[in-house]
Design an enzyme around this catalytic site. Structure first.
Site, short mmCIF file in Angstrom:
data_model
loop_
_atom_site.label_atom_id
_atom_site.label_comp_id
_atom_site.label_asym_id
_atom_site.label_seq_id
_atom_site.Cartn_x
_atom_site.Cartn_y
_atom_site.Cartn_z
N ASP A 82 36.97 46.13 41.75
CA ASP A 82 36.56 46.22 40.34
C ASP A 82 37.37 45.23 39.51
O ASP A 82 38.59 45.06 39.73
CB ASP A 82 36.85 47.64 39.80
CG ASP A 82 36.15 48.72 40.63
OD1 ASP A 82 35.03 48.44 41.12
OD2 ASP A 82 36.75 49.79 40.82
N ASP B 212 44.15 47.91 31.95
CA ASP B 212 44.32 48.58 33.26
C ASP B 212 45.71 48.28 33.81
O ASP B 212 46.45 49.15 34.25
CB ASP B 212 43.31 48.01 34.28
CG ASP B 212 41.94 48.62 34.16
OD1 ASP B 212 40.96 47.92 34.48
OD2 ASP B 212 41.85 49.80 33.79
N GLU C 273 44.80 53.47 41.55
CA GLU C 273 43.58 52.66 41.71
C GLU C 273 43.91 51.19 41.63
O GLU C 273 43.22 50.36 42.18
CB GLU C 273 42.54 53.03 40.64
CG GLU C 273 41.28 52.19 40.78
CD GLU C 273 40.16 52.59 39.83
OE1 GLU C 273 40.43 52.76 38.63
OE2 GLU C 273 39.02 52.72 40.30
N GLU C 274 44.99 50.87 40.92
CA GLU C 274 45.29 49.45 40.64
C GLU C 274 46.10 48.78 41.74
O GLU C 274 46.41 47.59 41.64
CB GLU C 274 46.02 49.33 39.29
CG GLU C 274 45.25 49.90 38.10
CD GLU C 274 43.82 49.38 38.00
OE1 GLU C 274 42.93 50.16 37.64
OE2 GLU C 274 43.58 48.19 38.34
N ASP D 121 44.70 57.40 38.34
CA ASP D 121 43.85 56.33 37.82
C ASP D 121 44.39 56.05 36.43
O ASP D 121 44.12 56.79 35.50
CB ASP D 121 42.39 56.78 37.77
CG ASP D 121 41.47 55.63 37.36
OD1 ASP D 121 40.23 55.78 37.43
OD2 ASP D 121 42.01 54.58 36.94
N LEU E 171 43.85 54.02 33.98
CA LEU E 171 42.95 53.89 32.83
C LEU E 171 41.51 53.83 33.32
O LEU E 171 40.95 52.79 33.62
CB LEU E 171 43.31 52.62 32.03
CG LEU E 171 43.00 52.67 30.54
CD1 LEU E 171 43.70 53.86 29.86
CD2 LEU E 171 43.46 51.40 29.85
N ASP E 172 40.91 55.03 33.43
CA ASP E 172 39.53 55.12 33.95
C ASP E 172 38.53 54.81 32.82
O ASP E 172 38.74 55.18 31.68
CB ASP E 172 39.27 56.53 34.47
CG ASP E 172 37.84 56.67 34.93
OD1 ASP E 172 37.51 56.15 36.01
OD2 ASP E 172 37.03 57.25 34.17
N GLU F 77 40.59 60.45 41.24
CA GLU F 77 39.62 60.83 40.20
C GLU F 77 39.06 62.22 40.51
O GLU F 77 39.23 63.16 39.74
CB GLU F 77 38.48 59.78 40.13
CG GLU F 77 38.95 58.44 39.56
CD GLU F 77 37.93 57.32 39.72
OE1 GLU F 77 37.11 57.35 40.66
OE2 GLU F 77 37.96 56.38 38.90
P1 P6P Z 1 28.38 53.35 36.16
C1 P6P Z 1 34.12 53.96 35.00
O1 P6P Z 1 34.09 52.70 35.68
C2 P6P Z 1 33.78 55.02 36.04
O2 P6P Z 1 34.73 55.00 37.05
C3 P6P Z 1 33.68 56.38 35.38
O3 P6P Z 1 34.61 56.53 34.36
C4 P6P Z 1 32.25 56.42 34.88
O4 P6P Z 1 31.72 57.73 34.80
C5 P6P Z 1 31.51 55.59 35.95
O5 P6P Z 1 32.47 54.75 36.58
C6 P6P Z 1 30.45 54.71 35.34
O6 P6P Z 1 29.82 54.03 36.40
O7 P6P Z 1 27.95 52.87 37.52
O8 P6P Z 1 27.47 54.43 35.62
O9 P6P Z 1 28.63 52.25 35.16
#
Ligand code: P6P
Length: 327
Positions: free
Chosen positions: A70, A76, A99-100, A118, A120-121, A277
């Site tokens: 990603d 992040d 995650e990083e 994670d 900064l999700d 997560e």
């Molecule tokens: P999509 C953000 O990247 C994440 O990890 C979650 O916070 C979020 O619900 C999901 O991915 C969004 O993914 O494929 O719907 O853009």
């Protein structure tokens, strides 16, 4: 309101709450307090940086990628640094899974805890000012203190968590956590630099009428997912999808609802990560009376095989997750 009235008009401060409840923690009481204090401190620094991201050059992508390929946002990387520093200073943490970072980070062989985070999700939402979050799980190491970290310390299943939580950087910043004795939510008061109890003993409604899923990938959903979503639409449910897991989860916990990130053509095992997560939110969901599965199996029973393992994720109101799993 002046500061003294703010303090008087809201709940107990996080530090005091942790101390008042530390006898519930199955290990040496002071250790959990220290861990949660370190996480809360780092979140205050991240909160400040998230709030001023529009003003200084910390928006946008780094031009690098994380372990899962990603694109890494500047925030992040900043958040990962803040949490890593805070957790290494306390001395309680022997290893950090993030995650990083590709592999786990060895912090202190004398530490008794392993943290999966994670930092900064939802970071892709940073530039458009949508809520984002930090998600963390706390495990007790299995190998003897003072010895090198072993695989058994790192790949622990969700039922081994001793605490878990999230910080939601939203219209207000909240820290929500559990140590296995229910779920409590704290709201940050920036003028006092403290979190205060605002959502004691959070319970997720047993049922709900909100479903959160990215239907842009619906053509590749399994028939069971399509069938459940059709059921939701036939029964007049509301679709709400922020694209930030912590924000969707938090709303569904307060109002009742289900979040689904199923297997898709693009992500054969779903997009979300088990270790930093899904397990944390599964622990919180179950402690609040909800449920979390991979569509069939309880998330917290899944034995991890790799650090950044992805799993399909169904989490929210118990009856909704059960219905989705039986569709
Ligand atoms: P999509 C953000 O990247 C994440 O990890 C979650 O916070 C979020 O619900 C999901 O991915 C969004 O993914 O494929 O719907 O853009």
């Amino acid at each position: 309101m002046e500061q003294s009235r703010i303090a008087h008009s809201i709940g107990i401060a996080l530090d005091r709450f942790i101390k008042n409840n530390q006898e519930q923690f199955q290990y040496a009481s002071g250790e959990l307090s220290q861990l949660l204090r370190d996480i809360a401190l780092a979140s205050k620094v991240v909160n400040r940086e998230v709030n001023k991201a529009g003003l200084i050059d910390i928006m946008g992508a780094m031009g690098s990628q994380n372990s899962g390929g990603d694109s890494q946002q500047k925030l992040d990387v900043l958040a990962n640094i803040r949490f890593t520093r805070a957790l290494s200073k306390g001395g309680e943490v022997c290893a950090l899974i993030s995650e990083e970072t590709e592999s786990y980070v060895d912090l202190n062989n004398d530490g008794k805890y392993v943290i999966a985070i994670d930092p900064l999700d939802g970071s892709s939402n940073i530039d458009v000012n949508v809520s984002i979050g930090t998600i963390f799980s706390i495990y007790r190491r299995k190998s003897p203190e003072g010895t090198p970290i072993q695989q058994q310390d790192i790949l622990q299943k969700g039922t081994e968590q001793v605490a878990a939580g999230y910080i939601l950087y939203g219209s207000s910043t909240m820290l929500v956590y559990t140590t296995g004795h229910g779920v409590n939510g704290f709201t940050y008061e920036p003028s006092l630099g403290e979190y205060f109890l605002s959502h004691p003993d959070l319970k997720m409604p047993d049922d709900g009428k909100i479903f959160s899923v990215n239907e842009g990938q619906a053509l590749s959903f399994a028939p069971s997912v399509t069938s459940y979503l059709t059921y939701c639409k036939q029964n007049g449910y509301t679709a709400r999808y922020i694209g930030s897991l912590v924000a969707d989860f938090h709303r569904n916990m307060l109002k009742g609802g289900i979040y689904i990130y199923p297997a898709t053509a693009k992500d054969k095992n779903g997009k979300l990560r088990l270790m930093y997560e899904c397990n944390a939110l599964a622990f919180i969901a179950e402690q609040a009376g909800g449920l979390a599965t991979d569509g069939k199996n309880r998330i917290m029973d899944i034995v991890p095989t790799t650090l950044h393992q992805r799993v399909p994720f169904y989490v929210g109101s118990k009856k909704m997750v059960e219905k989705a799993g039986s569709s």
